[in-house]
Write an enzyme that holds these catalytic residues in place. Structure first.
Site, short mmCIF file in Angstrom:
data_model
loop_
_atom_site.label_atom_id
_atom_site.label_comp_id
_atom_site.label_asym_id
_atom_site.label_seq_id
_atom_site.Cartn_x
_atom_site.Cartn_y
_atom_site.Cartn_z
N ARG A 108 0.85 -1.20 0.00
CA ARG A 108 0.00 0.00 0.00
C ARG A 108 0.87 1.24 0.00
O ARG A 108 1.77 1.37 0.82
CB ARG A 108 -0.87 0.04 1.26
CG ARG A 108 -1.95 -0.96 1.31
CD ARG A 108 -3.01 -0.61 2.32
NE ARG A 108 -2.52 -0.17 3.61
CZ ARG A 108 -3.31 0.22 4.59
NH1 ARG A 108 -4.62 0.26 4.42
NH2 ARG A 108 -2.82 0.60 5.74
N THR A 112 -1.45 7.47 -0.41
CA THR A 112 -2.75 7.30 -1.07
C THR A 112 -3.51 6.07 -0.58
O THR A 112 -4.72 5.96 -0.80
CB THR A 112 -2.56 7.13 -2.60
OG1 THR A 112 -1.84 5.90 -2.82
CG2 THR A 112 -1.76 8.27 -3.20
N ASP A 204 0.69 -3.69 12.13
CA ASP A 204 1.09 -4.08 10.76
C ASP A 204 1.38 -5.58 10.74
O ASP A 204 2.37 -6.04 11.33
CB ASP A 204 2.33 -3.27 10.35
CG ASP A 204 2.67 -3.50 8.89
OD1 ASP A 204 2.84 -4.67 8.48
OD2 ASP A 204 2.73 -2.52 8.13
N ASP A 207 4.87 -6.69 9.35
CA ASP A 207 5.97 -6.40 10.28
C ASP A 207 5.97 -7.37 11.44
O ASP A 207 7.03 -7.82 11.89
CB ASP A 207 5.85 -4.96 10.81
CG ASP A 207 6.28 -3.94 9.76
OD1 ASP A 207 6.94 -4.33 8.78
OD2 ASP A 207 5.94 -2.75 9.93
C1 PRP Z 1 -1.22 -4.98 4.29
C2 PRP Z 1 -2.06 -6.24 4.38
C3 PRP Z 1 -2.91 -6.16 3.15
C4 PRP Z 1 -3.14 -4.67 3.00
C5 PRP Z 1 -4.51 -4.37 3.50
O1 PRP Z 1 -0.17 -5.15 3.42
O2 PRP Z 1 -1.29 -7.40 4.46
O3 PRP Z 1 -2.28 -6.67 1.98
O4 PRP Z 1 -2.17 -4.02 3.82
O5 PRP Z 1 -4.82 -3.05 3.27
P1 PRP Z 1 -5.95 -2.57 2.25
O6 PRP Z 1 -7.13 -3.42 2.51
O7 PRP Z 1 -6.17 -1.14 2.64
O8 PRP Z 1 -5.41 -2.71 0.87
P2 PRP Z 1 0.95 -4.04 3.19
O9 PRP Z 1 0.58 -3.19 2.03
O10 PRP Z 1 1.23 -3.34 4.48
O11 PRP Z 1 2.18 -4.88 2.74
P3 PRP Z 1 2.99 -6.03 3.52
O12 PRP Z 1 2.09 -7.22 3.61
O13 PRP Z 1 4.16 -6.25 2.65
O14 PRP Z 1 3.36 -5.50 4.89
N1 URA Z 2 -2.38 -3.59 6.97
C1 URA Z 2 -1.99 -4.06 8.18
O1 URA Z 2 -1.04 -4.85 8.28
N2 URA Z 2 -2.66 -3.63 9.25
C2 URA Z 2 -3.68 -2.79 9.18
O2 URA Z 2 -4.27 -2.44 10.23
C3 URA Z 2 -4.08 -2.30 7.91
C4 URA Z 2 -3.39 -2.74 6.81
#
Ligand code: PRP
Ligand code: URA
Length: 213
Positions: A108, A112, A204, A207
């Site tokens: 994400r 945005t 997160d 993380d």
């Molecule tokens: C997180 C999560 C989803 C997304 C959800 O991933 O694992 O993929 O955010 O958010 P949304 O519904 O608003 O799209 P992130 O983009 O943080 O990447 P990561 O899994 O690499 O940490």
């Molecule tokens: N992605 C995450 O990992 N946590 C949240 O709360 C939202 C998006």
């Protein structure tokens, strides 16, 4: 919140118990990873009650021959949304070890909140399979919608989506954009904060799974 025929919220006491530990900021990375897997297995059991291609075989028991339903070996493809979705793959494999795995990499944009694609590798013949898209977090729904759209562009017709925690905004968005996709969420949280994080949530997920904070 509005209810949708294609959304199942588990609200199961045993899953809720595990989610309580998952949310806790003091939970270690190891325990977090194990809990995500365990919750995924519990969810998969219910999620695959319907829609899984089966065949019938003859089994010789010690007493007689019987006809028995079994699942087709190559019936399912798991598609984790990277990174955090990776934490759910083993949880499905426990029940369905022969499932192939496709990967869709999305992150994400912090400003945005729009998903940005950086990777996509899907097994051949995925369009004929039941595709199980997994991601622990369904926040705005942007990532799930993009991943599902991509799979549909590859011809996939049978798609299910599983998330551990969902925000009302994300659940509605995916349910309305993809009414043909069954959505399974362990628990529905209150809302999103100004940075698109789920409240109360668990922080997160990527993380916490991979120790990158
Ligand atoms: C997180 C999560 C989803 C997304 C959800 O991933 O694992 O993929 O955010 O958010 P949304 O519904 O608003 O799209 P992130 O983009 O943080 O990447 P990561 O899994 O690499 O940490
Ligand atoms: N992605 C995450 O990992 N946590 C949240 O709360 C939202 C998006």
């Amino acid at each position: 919140m509005k209810t949708y025929p294609n959304v199942t919220i588990f609200d199961h006491p045993l899953i809720d118990h595990k989610i309580a530990i998952l949310r806790d900021e003091k939970t270690s990375m190891k325990e977090f990873r194990e809990l995500v897997e365990e919750i995924t297995t519990l969810m998969t059991f219910e999620c695959l009650r319907e829609g899984v291609p089966t065949t019938e075989i003859q089994v010789q028991t010690p007493l007689e021959v019987c006809t028995q339903r079994v699942v087709q070996d190559d019936a399912i493809v798991i598609v984790p949304i990277l990174r955090a979705g990776l934490g759910m793959v083993n949880g499905v494999h426990v029940l369905f070890p022969s499932a192939k795995v496709g990967h869709i990499g999305l992150y994400r944009d912090e400003e945005t909140l729009e998903p940005q694609e950086y990777y996509c590798k899907l097994p051949k013949q995925i369009s004929e399979k039941l595709v199980l898209v997994v991601d622990p977090m369904l926040a705005t729904g942007g990532s799930a919608c993009d991943a599902i759209r991509k799979l549909k562009d590859h011809g996939c017709k049978h798609i299910k989506f599983m998330a551990v925690i969902g925000a009302p905004e994300g659940i509605s968005r995916v349910a309305e954009a993809h009414p043909d996709v069954q959505i399974y969420v362990s628990t529905q949280d209150r809302c999103l904060n100004d940075h698109g994080y789920i409240l109360p949530g668990l922080g997160d997920a990527g993380d916490r799974l991979f120790g990158t904070k």
